[in-house]
Design a protein around this motif. Structure first.
Motif, mmCIF file in Angstrom:
data_model
loop_
_atom_site.group_PDB
_atom_site.id
_atom_site.type_symbol
_atom_site.label_atom_id
_atom_site.label_comp_id
_atom_site.label_asym_id
_atom_site.label_seq_id
_atom_site.Cartn_x
_atom_site.Cartn_y
_atom_site.Cartn_z
ATOM 1 N N UNK A 175 0.874 -1.248 -0.103
ATOM 2 C CA UNK A 175 -0.078 -0.112 -0.031
ATOM 3 C C UNK A 175 0.991 1.298 -0.023
ATOM 4 N N UNK A 176 2.160 1.242 0.671
ATOM 5 C CA UNK A 176 2.678 2.533 0.591
ATOM 6 C C UNK A 176 3.530 2.591 -0.724
ATOM 7 N N UNK A 177 3.785 1.511 -1.402
ATOM 8 C CA UNK A 177 4.267 1.696 -2.974
ATOM 9 C C UNK A 177 3.136 2.204 -3.823
ATOM 10 N N UNK A 178 2.085 1.743 -3.682
ATOM 11 C CA UNK A 178 0.829 2.429 -4.358
ATOM 12 C C UNK A 178 0.833 3.777 -4.250
ATOM 13 N N UNK A 179 0.883 4.458 -2.829
ATOM 14 C CA UNK A 179 0.767 5.950 -2.601
ATOM 15 C C UNK A 179 1.799 6.582 -3.041
ATOM 16 N N UNK A 218 -6.979 -6.710 1.881
ATOM 17 C CA UNK A 218 -7.517 -5.795 2.933
ATOM 18 C C UNK A 218 -7.139 -4.489 3.029
ATOM 19 N N UNK A 219 -5.667 -4.487 2.883
ATOM 20 C CA UNK A 219 -5.145 -2.943 2.921
ATOM 21 C C UNK A 219 -5.143 -2.062 1.692
ATOM 22 N N UNK A 220 -5.254 -2.940 0.665
ATOM 23 C CA UNK A 220 -5.313 -2.077 -0.489
ATOM 24 C C UNK A 220 -6.749 -1.822 -0.852
ATOM 25 N N UNK A 221 -7.933 -2.530 -0.416
ATOM 26 C CA UNK A 221 -9.317 -2.093 -0.532
ATOM 27 C C UNK A 221 -9.306 -1.010 0.383
ATOM 28 N N UNK A 222 -9.015 -1.006 1.564
ATOM 29 C CA UNK A 222 -9.260 0.134 2.652
ATOM 30 C C UNK A 222 -8.576 1.189 2.045
ATOM 31 N N UNK A 223 -7.326 1.151 1.269
ATOM 32 C CA UNK A 223 -6.761 2.516 0.835
ATOM 33 C C UNK A 223 -7.699 2.997 -0.418
ATOM 34 N N UNK A 224 -8.052 2.144 -1.243
ATOM 35 C CA UNK A 224 -9.042 2.712 -2.169
ATOM 36 C C UNK A 224 -10.364 3.473 -1.526
ATOM 37 N N UNK A 225 -10.801 2.870 -0.728
ATOM 38 C CA UNK A 225 -12.141 3.524 -0.121
ATOM 39 C C UNK A 225 -11.750 4.765 0.562
ATOM 40 N N UNK A 226 -10.617 4.832 1.197
ATOM 41 C CA UNK A 226 -10.148 6.171 2.015
ATOM 42 C C UNK A 226 -9.482 7.157 1.341
ATOM 43 N N UNK A 227 -8.746 6.690 0.273
ATOM 44 C CA UNK A 227 -7.988 7.858 -0.438
ATOM 45 C C UNK A 227 -8.490 7.853 -1.942
ATOM 46 N N UNK A 377 -0.988 3.763 7.714
ATOM 47 C CA UNK A 377 -1.938 2.876 8.530
ATOM 48 C C UNK A 377 -2.295 1.782 7.727
ATOM 49 N N UNK A 378 -2.406 1.824 6.522
ATOM 50 C CA UNK A 378 -2.937 0.606 5.525
ATOM 51 C C UNK A 378 -1.898 -0.364 5.578
ATOM 52 N N UNK A 379 -0.756 -0.186 5.714
ATOM 53 C CA UNK A 379 0.353 -1.095 6.058
ATOM 54 C C UNK A 379 0.527 -1.689 7.349
ATOM 55 N N UNK A 380 0.259 -0.985 8.232
ATOM 56 C CA UNK A 380 0.132 -1.424 9.653
ATOM 57 C C UNK A 380 -1.034 -2.531 9.767
ATOM 58 N N UNK A 381 -1.997 -2.016 8.950
ATOM 59 C CA UNK A 381 -3.383 -2.876 8.825
ATOM 60 C C UNK A 381 -2.820 -4.462 8.504
ATOM 61 N N UNK A 382 -1.989 -4.466 7.440
ATOM 62 C CA UNK A 382 -1.407 -5.765 7.024
ATOM 63 C C UNK A 382 -0.951 -6.495 8.116
ATOM 64 N N UNK A 383 0.021 -5.697 8.869
ATOM 65 C CA UNK A 383 0.610 -6.439 10.088
ATOM 66 C C UNK A 383 -0.533 -7.277 10.973
ATOM 67 N N UNK A 402 8.465 -2.355 10.622
ATOM 68 C CA UNK A 402 6.980 -1.974 11.316
ATOM 69 C C UNK A 402 7.557 -1.124 12.220
ATOM 70 N N UNK A 403 8.596 -0.932 12.959
ATOM 71 C CA UNK A 403 8.822 0.189 13.705
ATOM 72 C C UNK A 403 9.234 1.397 12.941
ATOM 73 N N UNK A 404 9.504 1.473 11.721
ATOM 74 C CA UNK A 404 9.716 2.448 10.847
ATOM 75 C C UNK A 404 8.298 2.957 10.531
ATOM 76 N N UNK A 405 7.383 2.070 10.435
ATOM 77 C CA UNK A 405 6.017 2.542 10.072
ATOM 78 C C UNK A 405 5.401 3.064 11.229
ATOM 79 N N UNK A 406 5.702 2.696 12.466
ATOM 80 C CA UNK A 406 5.107 3.121 13.822
ATOM 81 C C UNK A 406 5.499 4.619 13.840
ATOM 82 N N UNK A 407 6.810 4.857 13.557
ATOM 83 C CA UNK A 407 7.209 6.464 13.835
ATOM 84 C C UNK A 407 6.514 7.089 12.691
ATOM 85 N N UNK A 408 6.323 6.516 11.479
ATOM 86 C CA UNK A 408 5.354 7.205 10.305
ATOM 87 C C UNK A 408 4.113 7.691 10.692
ATOM 88 N N UNK A 409 3.528 6.515 11.679
ATOM 89 C CA UNK A 409 2.188 6.456 11.887
ATOM 90 C C UNK A 409 2.159 7.825 13.269
#
Length: 433
Positions: A175-179, A218-227, A377-383, A402-409
């Motif tokens: 999902x991050x790559x798509x964004x 799940x994450x990609x569907x959520x990304x499409x719905x939200x963004x 946040x979508x990427x963390x949903x994958x986790x 994951x901790x890089x993404x938590x810092x980004x969160x």
């Protein structure tokens, strides 16, 4: 789309470089550093963690008002208590030390953040992920499915200890790559990110990790719905997925790669056909431990020691963990640890809500931050989704990601970009309450 260069003052420049170095070293993160007895990922994380700590102590930076940070910090403190009360302190203590380093590293990311770093930082992360995927793909061998696709030999592993870790790593980054692709500032960046995304998707498929596939979907569907900005790209992704699945399901199981993929997809309908799958017994053991140690658990990493007790149903061959993220937290850290994990999830939900409820008509810079924040946040949903099937977070490379993404969160939760227009200029302002 043009992006302004990130504004990094001299005091933060070294911190930004240290964080970038930790990201670049992720492909080699499972290497052991003999002198300190830690994996390379954690040693690299310790540097920006220490730098951020010094900035906070000197008063040059302040901690953000972040529920993700509060939940993670209390979780670390709870881990100390769990280790002290647990069944295997010698095993728990190194994990507690690692939790201190990883939390410090995630905090360093939000301390170092300046406008524009959400662009360069996440682009770098995707490219490094693409390198990991390429390393895995170069080691591809022949695949063979047995037990109606529930068992596949020859799965991709790459620099990881097992295929599910590779699958989780790639799925988290998709999902991050798509964004990053839809918000790329130049065609050259878009080409590099697109190539990295293709490698990540291919490695994720070849890992044959069903939990990773479900998490990514799940994450990609959520990304499409939200963004909305990602919907056009994700439509193409959806068509590619449908075409691949149709071809895989139509091909005989004996067909190289595509036939094995089809067998693996069909196994989603009946995952119980694998007679060698002992996860139900492991899950039952996790519940037993949680019942006997309800509040603080058996201590971080204590599952295997507790499972070796004579009253355990898996005492003859105890697993390292319950093969489930949530049961691992429940067994290791108890109800208190689970509650603090929920606090982190609430912080992530607040981060998405802040950006989705932003004022309409926001400028391009704010749209980029919003799109990338939602993708984080979508990427963390994958986790979380993958965590229902396995527990890959003990791997240093996945943990570092994951901790890089938590810092980004934390950045997504506390920072918002707005554009102030005057009669002659437009100024980009970042607010981090």
């Amino acid at each position: 789309m043009s992006m302004t260069a990130p504004s990094v003052d001299a005091g933060n420049r070294h911190l930004v470089v240290a964080i970038a170095a930790a990201v670049v070293l992720l492909p080699f993160g499972d290497w052991s550093v003999p002198v300190v007895g830690l994996r390379l990922t954690y040693v690299a994380m310790a540097v920006p963690a220490a730098m951020a700590f010094l900035q906070v102590v000197r008063g040059d930076a302040r901690l953000p008002a972040s529920l993700v940070l509060v939940g993670s910090g209390l979780g670390m403190a709870g881990g100390v208590v769990s280790a002290a009360l647990g069944v295997a302190p010698d095993t728990s203590i190194p994990l507690v030390v690692i939790s201190v380093l990883t939390l410090g590293y995630a905090t360093a990311i939000v301390v170092a953040y300046r406008p524009g770093l959400e662009v360069d930082g996440l682009d770098l992360l995707v490219v490094v992920g693409g390198v990991v995927a390429v390393l895995a793909l170069t080691s591809a061998g022949s695949l063979e499915a047995t037990d109606s696709g529930t068992v596949v030999s020859g799965r991709l592993t790459g620099p990881f200890s097992q295929p599910n870790e590779l699958g989780a790593f790639c799925a988290i980054l998709l999902p991050i790559a798509v964004a990053c692709l839809v918000t790329a500032s130049t065609p050259r960046r878009a080409a590099v990110i697109g190539a990295s995304a293709a490698c990540l998707a291919t490695a994720c498929v070849m890992s044959m990790s069903r939990g990773s596939w479900i998490g990514a979907l799940v994450a990609l569907i959520g990304l499409a719905v939200c963004e909305p900005a990602t919907r056009r790209a994700l439509t193409g992704v959806a068509l590619a997925i449908l075409a691949t699945c149709a071809a895989a399901l139509a091909a005989p199981a004996s067909t190289a790669v595509i036939g094995v993929l089809g067998a693996r997809i069909r196994s989603l309908g009946d995952p119980t056909q694998n007679e060698y799958d002992d996860r139900p017994l492991t899950w039952a053991e996790a519940f037993r431990q949680a019942t006997e140690h309800p509040w603080f658990g058996v201590g971080p990493g204590g599952f295997q020691s507790a499972a070796g007790e004579s009253r355990s149903v898996v005492s003859a061959d105890p697993a390292d963990h319950p093969h489930d993220l949530f049961l691992t937290v429940l067994a290791d850290r108890g109800v208190i640890g689970m509650a603090l994990g929920v606090l982190v999830v609430v912080g992530c939900v607040i981060a998405v809500r802040r950006h989705l409820l932003g004022a309409p008509g926001i400028g391009p810079a704010a749209k980029v931050l919003r799109t990338r924040s939602v993708a984080v946040i979508g990427a963390l949903t994958v986790v979380m989704v993958h965590g229902a099937f396995d527990m890959p977070l003990r791997n240093p490379i996945v943990s570092g990601l994951v901790w890089t993404l938590l810092g980004s969160a934390m950045v997504a939760e506390t920072c918002r970009v707005r554009e102030e227009r005057t009669t002659t200029t437009r100024k980009r302002v970042t607010t981090c309450p």
